[in-house]
Design a protein around this motif. Structure first.
Motif, short mmCIF file in Angstrom:
data_model
loop_
_atom_site.label_atom_id
_atom_site.label_comp_id
_atom_site.label_asym_id
_atom_site.label_seq_id
_atom_site.Cartn_x
_atom_site.Cartn_y
_atom_site.Cartn_z
N UNK A 267 -20.10 -25.64 -1.03
CA UNK A 267 -20.23 -24.30 -1.60
C UNK A 267 -18.91 -23.53 -1.67
N UNK A 268 -17.78 -24.21 -1.41
CA UNK A 268 -16.47 -23.56 -1.61
C UNK A 268 -16.30 -23.28 -3.10
N UNK A 269 -15.90 -22.04 -3.44
CA UNK A 269 -15.73 -21.69 -4.85
C UNK A 269 -14.42 -22.20 -5.40
N UNK A 270 -13.37 -22.25 -4.55
CA UNK A 270 -12.08 -22.75 -5.02
C UNK A 270 -11.66 -23.89 -4.10
N UNK A 271 -10.59 -23.72 -3.35
CA UNK A 271 -10.10 -24.76 -2.45
C UNK A 271 -10.44 -24.38 -1.01
N UNK A 283 -19.02 -19.75 -3.40
CA UNK A 283 -19.82 -19.52 -4.58
C UNK A 283 -20.74 -18.33 -4.32
N UNK A 284 -21.17 -17.67 -5.42
CA UNK A 284 -22.10 -16.55 -5.28
C UNK A 284 -23.32 -16.96 -4.44
N UNK A 285 -23.74 -15.98 -3.59
CA UNK A 285 -24.95 -16.14 -2.78
C UNK A 285 -24.75 -17.02 -1.54
N UNK A 286 -23.44 -17.32 -1.19
CA UNK A 286 -23.17 -18.07 0.04
C UNK A 286 -22.07 -17.36 0.84
N UNK A 292 -21.49 -22.09 4.58
CA UNK A 292 -22.68 -22.85 4.94
C UNK A 292 -23.93 -21.98 5.02
N UNK A 293 -23.79 -20.63 4.96
CA UNK A 293 -24.92 -19.73 5.09
C UNK A 293 -25.26 -19.13 3.73
N UNK A 294 -26.57 -18.86 3.53
CA UNK A 294 -27.03 -18.33 2.24
C UNK A 294 -27.23 -16.82 2.35
N UNK A 295 -26.79 -16.09 1.31
CA UNK A 295 -26.96 -14.64 1.28
C UNK A 295 -28.45 -14.31 1.11
N UNK A 301 -23.68 -11.18 -4.57
CA UNK A 301 -22.47 -11.62 -3.87
C UNK A 301 -22.47 -10.95 -2.50
N UNK A 302 -22.13 -11.74 -1.45
CA UNK A 302 -22.05 -11.12 -0.12
C UNK A 302 -20.70 -11.44 0.52
N UNK A 303 -20.33 -10.65 1.56
CA UNK A 303 -19.04 -10.79 2.23
C UNK A 303 -18.98 -12.13 2.94
N UNK A 304 -17.87 -12.86 2.75
CA UNK A 304 -17.78 -14.21 3.28
C UNK A 304 -17.83 -14.25 4.81
N UNK A 305 -17.29 -13.22 5.46
CA UNK A 305 -17.23 -13.25 6.92
C UNK A 305 -18.45 -12.61 7.57
N UNK A 306 -19.01 -11.53 6.98
CA UNK A 306 -20.10 -10.79 7.64
C UNK A 306 -21.47 -11.04 7.01
N UNK A 307 -21.49 -11.53 5.76
CA UNK A 307 -22.76 -11.73 5.06
C UNK A 307 -23.31 -10.46 4.46
#
Length: 652
Positions: A267-271, A283-286, A292-295, A301-307
């Protein structure tokens, strides 16, 4: 009685004898010698002339020149100086004071060496001042080495520098191959080595970019590592690997690890990070370090570190996008406060909970509810007032001023009739006429357009907007140059449309056998039935009634409709050019008459087709071809069908 002295010009005891005529003044009383001589003469009796090359007088007794003209020398200036002398020569010896360029010697009789720079040398010794390029020696008689870069020492011939790839005093030694043609001029040592070689003369090989002195690898070429750079980097290394341990400098996209052997999370959007494998973005919604976690399912779109949600799905708001936006929000509401970004038409307020104050209000202020714009035809604070009857496109909300007026009216409310009778439209502000009714012009629309104008005339100048058939000019004052000319150009009078069957600048030329022809060039654009070609010079195939004008290929004949007077008779026929059939459909309706009698005459084109079948003799064909050739030569000129007429296409 003896004379004690004589008068000027006489001599003798009795002063009875005349002095020589060459004496300018007087002569000796006893010897008769002249006491003085005229300019440029000498001798006892001034009977001789000084040399022509004397620059002035000469000695009275001997004739020796006191001085010489420039370019001469000797007692009597009888000798010429050498031609190579510059500024004359010594009066007594003939030695030149200086020489012309390229000469030397006492009399400038010797030529300087050609190898002297500019052929100049010392006047007394002949030695060159400096040598021409590539020469050395006192007389520049020796040649510098071919490998000298520039000149060599004038005295010794030693090269000042060498051409690339050579060394030695005279640059006669070639640098070693490993030097890449760049070695020390004195010792021949290579200044630097090509990659893969080392040593004083770069004569030893290595498998890397190694030290010049000991051959040890300083760096490896991309893709290799190790002391001798013999080991290959892993295939997933993007920019090579470190020379000591072989670890990848960075990884190819989608991989991570010491040797880039691990794949980035799905689910990495880039590298992902080359060392930890953590995603740069999701990617959106992760969310999460490795996405590894789903929004939340209402989170876009959710924050990558806090969700925490950063963008909600449509009509949702809040940290987890679980709250619904107010139902009067037009699209979305603020994710933090739930306030509507825009309202549906007719509503206002933070949550669009209020209705605009009047049903004619098109848009009201989201914060105050005040009407900002009205529907067309309304004005006022609450859009409850009607615009004036003759307003176009509505009116200003604040004062009811019309945006524009209907034709024939003016004023802020468009309630005043235009001032001028024949005015079509007038200025909304002044009432002055802007356009006139058709056939009138002028500021007050009081001038009639020319009767020959086709579509009225210009409001300001009266110039016709096109002319009626047969006329041209600004006011269509001129007749077209020919009765055959239907339309001529308004500005210059040249015919642009001719009557059917004519062409030319004045429509003075006939189209010959064409049904219609091009106005400018005269080539046929339509032929009579059974003919084709740019001059209609070719016959259609026998089985064809109609064929294409440019190709001769058989075509379906056009449909013809005829209508009678008093009775409506529709006659339609189709000619099938391949099978030669004629289908005739007759529909007749006669008012109050039950019986219809219709007589159909056989068509001319059908008759022509039958005639060609029965009487297609060779003589007729030759005659027809001759007529077409004469037409082409006489009137066609250079037109686009000429090539076709020279090489007619035989229909298949």
């Amino acid at each position: 009685m003896l004379c004690s002295s004589c008068n000027s010009g006489y001599w003798g005891e009795f002063c009875d004898r005349k002095c020589e005529y060459s004496c300018p003044n007087t002569c000796n009383k006893i010897s008769a010698e002249c006491t003085s001589c005229s300019y440029k003469t000498f001798g006892s009796f001034c009977e001789q002339t000084c040399s022509k090359t004397c620059s002035g007088n000469c000695v009275r007794q001997s004739g020796k020149c006191y001085s010489c003209l420039q370019g001469y020398w000797g007692t009597f200036c009888e000798n010429s100086c050498n031609k190579s002398c510059e500024g004359g020569c010594d009066r007594y010896s003939g030695v030149c004071s200086r020489c012309l360029s390229s000469y030397w010697g006492p009399s400038c009789s010797y030529t300087c060496s050609q190898n002297c720079m500019l052929k100049r040398c010392d006047k007394n010794t002949g030695k060159c001042g400096s040598c021409a390029h590539g020469r050395w020696g006192e007389l520049c008689e020796a040649t510098c080495s071919l490998q000298c870069n520039g000149n060599c020492n004038r005295e010794t011939g030693v090269c000042l520098s060498c051409n690339e790839g050579y060394w030695g005093q005279y640059c006669k030694y070639k640098c070693e191959p490993g030097c890449n043609d760049n070695c020390d001029k004195t010792s021949g040592y290579c200044k630097f080595c090509l990659s893969g070689s080392w040593g004083n003369y770069c004569e030893r090989n290595c498998s890397c970019d190694c030290s010049r002195n000991n051959g040890q690898c300083e760096s490896c070429i991309s893709g290799y590592w190790g002391v001798s750079c013999l080991q290959k980097c892993h295939k997933n290394c993007e920019s090579g690997c470190y020379q000591t341990l072989g670890e990848c400098v960075d990884c190819k996209d989608g991989t991570w690890g010491i040797n880039c052997t691990n794949l980035c999370p799905l689910n990495c959007a880039s590298n992902c990070d080359d060392r930890s494998g953590e995603c740069m973005s999701c990617h959106n919604r992760y969310w999460g370090p490795k996405c590894e976690k789903e929004c939340n399912n209402t989170c876009e779109i959710c924050h990558q570190e806090t969700g925490k949600c950063l963008m909600c799905m449509k009509s949702k708001w809040g940290d987890q996008c679980k709250a619904d936006c107010p139902n009067k929000c037009k699209e979305q509401c603020d994710i933090a406060t739930g306030k509507c970004e825009t309202c549906l038409q007719g509503y206002w307020g933070d949550q669009c909970q209020f209705q605009c104050g009047h049903h004619n209000c098109k848009k009201c202020n989201t914060s105050t509810g005040e009407c900002e714009s009205c529907f067309e035809g309304k004005w006022g604070e609450n859009c409850d007032k009607d615009c004036a009857d003759h307003c176009l496109l509505g009116c200003v909300k604040t004062n009811g001023t019309c945006f524009a007026c209907e034709a024939g009216y003016w004023g802020p409310s468009c309630n005043v009739i235009c001032r001028i009778e024949n005015c079509s439209t007038c200025s909304q502000n002044t009432g002055l006429c802007e356009t006139c009714i058709l056939s009138r012009w002028g500021e007050t629309c009081d001038i009639s357009c020319s009767e020959r104008c086709r579509h009225g005339c210009n409001f300001t100048t009266g110039k016709c907007n096109g002319c009626k058939i047969g006329y041209w000019g600004n006011i269509c004052e001129n007749e077209c140059p020919s009765l055959k000319c239907e339309i001529c150009q308004q500005q210059i009078g040249v015919c642009s449309v001719c009557q059917t069957g004519y062409w030319g600048i004045k429509c003075e030329r006939q189209c010959n056998q064409c049904l219609r022809c091009d106005t400018k060039e005269g080539y046929c654009t339509s032929c009579h039935k059974g003919r084709w070609g740019l001059s209609c010079e070719n016959e259609c195939e026998e089985s064809c009634v109609c064929c294409g004008i440019s190709s001769g290929a058989c075509e379906r004949c056009p449909v013809v409709s005829l209508k009678g007077n008093g009775t409506n008779v529709d006659l339609a026929f189709h000619l099938d050019s391949k099978i030669g059939l004629i289908t005739i459909v007759i529909a007749a309706t006669i008012s109050a008459v039950a019986t219809v009698t219709t007589t159909v005459l056989v068509m001319v084109c059908f008759y022509q087709r039958i005639s060609r079948k029965l009487a297609g003799s060779t003589k007729e064909k030759q005659s027809s071809q001759t007529e077409m050739t004469e037409f082409s030569t006489d009137s066609m000129g250079n037109h686009p069908y000429q090539i076709l007429s020279e090489h007619p296409v035989t229909p298949t």
